[in-house]
Design a protein around this motif. Structure first.
Motif, PDB file in Angstrom:
ATOM      1  N   LEU A  27     -10.210   0.726   2.482  1.00 41.67           N
ATOM      2  CA  LEU A  27      -9.734  -0.282   2.584  1.00 41.67           C
ATOM      3  C   LEU A  27      -8.346  -0.661   3.837  1.00 41.67           C
ATOM      4  N   THR A  28      -8.664  -1.143   4.696  1.00 40.25           N
ATOM      5  CA  THR A  28      -6.702  -1.242   5.271  1.00 40.25           C
ATOM      6  C   THR A  28      -5.394  -2.461   4.635  1.00 40.25           C
ATOM      7  N   SER A  29      -6.432  -2.792   3.726  1.00 43.11           N
ATOM      8  CA  SER A  29      -4.997  -3.760   2.631  1.00 43.11           C
ATOM      9  C   SER A  29      -4.646  -3.108   1.590  1.00 43.11           C
ATOM     10  N   THR A  30      -5.983  -1.357   0.954  1.00 44.17           N
ATOM     11  CA  THR A  30      -5.680  -0.579   0.571  1.00 44.17           C
ATOM     12  C   THR A  30      -3.899   0.101   0.700  1.00 44.17           C
ATOM     13  N   SER A  31      -2.921   0.047   0.221  1.00 48.40           N
ATOM     14  CA  SER A  31      -2.172   1.001  -0.200  1.00 48.40           C
ATOM     15  C   SER A  31      -2.288   2.652  -0.949  1.00 48.40           C
ATOM     16  N   GLU A  32      -1.094   3.087  -0.005  1.00 47.49           N
ATOM     17  CA  GLU A  32      -1.184   4.255  -0.663  1.00 47.49           C
ATOM     18  C   GLU A  32      -1.216   3.914  -2.948  1.00 47.49           C
ATOM     19  N   GLU A  33      -0.132   3.059  -3.099  1.00 47.37           N
ATOM     20  CA  GLU A  33       0.765   2.816  -4.539  1.00 47.37           C
ATOM     21  C   GLU A  33      -0.344   2.586  -4.719  1.00 47.37           C
ATOM     22  N   ARG A  34      -1.079   1.618  -4.625  1.00 46.03           N
ATOM     23  CA  ARG A  34      -2.602   0.761  -4.579  1.00 46.03           C
ATOM     24  C   ARG A  34      -3.543   1.997  -5.283  1.00 46.03           C
ATOM     25  N   MET A  35      -4.173   2.969  -4.280  1.00 43.56           N
ATOM     26  CA  MET A  35      -4.753   3.907  -4.235  1.00 43.56           C
ATOM     27  C   MET A  35      -4.393   4.907  -5.499  1.00 43.56           C
ATOM     28  N   THR A  59      -2.153   4.050  -8.336  1.00 43.00           N
ATOM     29  CA  THR A  59      -2.610   2.898  -9.353  1.00 43.00           C
ATOM     30  C   THR A  59      -3.331   2.329  -9.773  1.00 43.00           C
ATOM     31  N   ASP A  60      -4.665   1.823  -9.460  1.00 40.87           N
ATOM     32  CA  ASP A  60      -5.598   1.399  -9.313  1.00 40.87           C
ATOM     33  C   ASP A  60      -6.783   1.823  -9.234  1.00 40.87           C
ATOM     34  N   LEU A  61      -6.908   3.126  -7.973  1.00 39.35           N
ATOM     35  CA  LEU A  61      -7.878   3.293  -8.047  1.00 39.35           C
ATOM     36  C   LEU A  61      -7.397   4.641  -8.884  1.00 39.35           C
ATOM     37  N   LEU A  62      -6.355   5.667  -9.229  1.00 39.67           N
ATOM     38  CA  LEU A  62      -6.201   6.722  -9.687  1.00 39.67           C
ATOM     39  C   LEU A  62      -6.816   7.983  -8.573  1.00 39.67           C
ATOM     40  N   ILE A  63      -6.515   7.907  -7.968  1.00 41.54           N
ATOM     41  CA  ILE A  63      -6.316   9.049  -6.677  1.00 41.54           C
ATOM     42  C   ILE A  63      -6.198   9.219  -6.086  1.00 41.54           C
ATOM     43  N   PRO A  64      -5.285  10.226  -6.307  1.00 40.86           N
ATOM     44  CA  PRO A  64      -3.668  11.409  -5.895  1.00 40.86           C
ATOM     45  C   PRO A  64      -4.014  11.302  -4.580  1.00 40.86           C
ATOM     46  N   GLY A  65      -2.765  12.282  -4.125  1.00 38.99           N
ATOM     47  CA  GLY A  65      -2.977  12.454  -2.683  1.00 38.99           C
ATOM     48  C   GLY A  65      -1.778  11.177  -1.900  1.00 38.99           C
ATOM     49  N   THR A  66      -2.208  11.911  -0.625  1.00 36.17           N
ATOM     50  CA  THR A  66      -2.349  10.625   0.404  1.00 36.17           C
ATOM     51  C   THR A  66      -3.589   9.271   1.034  1.00 36.17           C
ATOM     52  N   VAL A  67      -3.225   8.749   1.425  1.00 36.93           N
ATOM     53  CA  VAL A  67      -4.730   8.272   1.923  1.00 36.93           C
ATOM     54  C   VAL A  67      -4.888   8.851   3.029  1.00 36.93           C
TER      55      VAL A  67
END
Ligand code: C5P
Length: 233
Positions: free
Chosen positions: A120-128, A130-138
């Motif tokens: 989602l365009t509202s998701t920042s890389e940091e949230r991705m 910390t919250d989604l536990l997805i490493p790497g870049t968006v």
């Protein structure tokens, strides 16, 4: 491929939506509109039929995400509504996307365009992280999801306009990039994070831009729509 502006009709009722669409009655081209969860859950399938009857193309943005069998059956129902574009979350897995495509395809082989939402365009890389536990870049995640969607047979993805270039590189020019997160250079950002202007979205490679508040909340929505079309199409 023809670029088009899609207006996100994020209204709470049919009444508000018709009042908004009536403003475009004298426009040469009926705008392509997006119906999202808010309006669909408030008004049900009838709102889709009514807007279709008014001559608009429709992107039904319900972002399905469930087990493959449930998504397949839900997609079959949406296909019967004769919409032009629908979507799901790529995070539901390739198996879910394949099932969705099967459900969406009508007996005569026709079907609406099927897109996968990446991040989602509202998701920042940091949230991705910390919250989604997805490493790497968006960008890595978006391109990976886009490749999965392509392998599943989908037509394209919903992503940030900033990622359209890398998605095209990963999946080829014919793979659609439909991009919300559009703001005028002099406009308010709101809750969106990964955003750009219509003109820049065109340069990077979006095929369709989805524009909500910059048009719906403008003092003159028709003028704002025309400005978007002039910058993008
Ligand atoms: O008002 P705004 O221009 O921010 O509206 C953007 C629209 O695109 C909203 O309807 C939102 O739900 C949708 N969208 C999004 N980001 C995605 C997918 C859909 O903003 N990744």
């Amino acid at each position: 491929m023809k670029r088009e502006v899609i207006i996100a009709c994020d209204f709470a009722s049919a009444e508000q939506t018709y009042a908004f669409l009536d403003k475009f009655a004298n426009e040469e081209k009926k705008p392509f509109v997006k119906i999202g969860m808010e309006l669909f859950y408030a008004e049900g399938p009838e709102i889709v039929r009514a807007i279709k009857k008014r001559g608009h193309k429709i992107f039904l943005d319900l972002k399905l995400h469930d087990i493959p069998n449930t998504v397949k059956k839900a997609m079959a129902v949406l296909s019967r509504l004769d919409v032009d574009m629908v979507n799901l979350h790529a995070a539901g897995t390739k198996e879910m996307m394949v099932a969705a495509l099967e459900g969406l395809t009508r007996a005569d082989g026709s079907r609406p365009i099927l897109l996968a939402v990446t991040q989602l365009t509202s998701t920042s890389e940091e949230r991705m992280h910390t919250d989604l536990l997805i490493p790497g870049t968006v960008g890595d995640c978006v391109c990976h999801y886009a490749r999965c969607a392509q392998e599943a047979g989908l037509d394209g993805v919903v992503c940030s306009p900033l990622e359209a270039g890398m998605v095209k590189e990963a999946c080829g020019k014919a793979f659609y990039c439909v991009t919300p997160g559009i703001r005028f250079a002099d406009g308010a950002v709101g809750d969106q994070v990964r955003i750009t202007t219509p003109a820049r979205a065109k340069e990077i490679g979006s095929d369709y831009i989805v524009v909500g508040r910059p048009i719906t909340a403008a003092d003159d929505p028709v003028a704002a729509y025309r400005r978007c079309c002039a910058e993008f199409e």
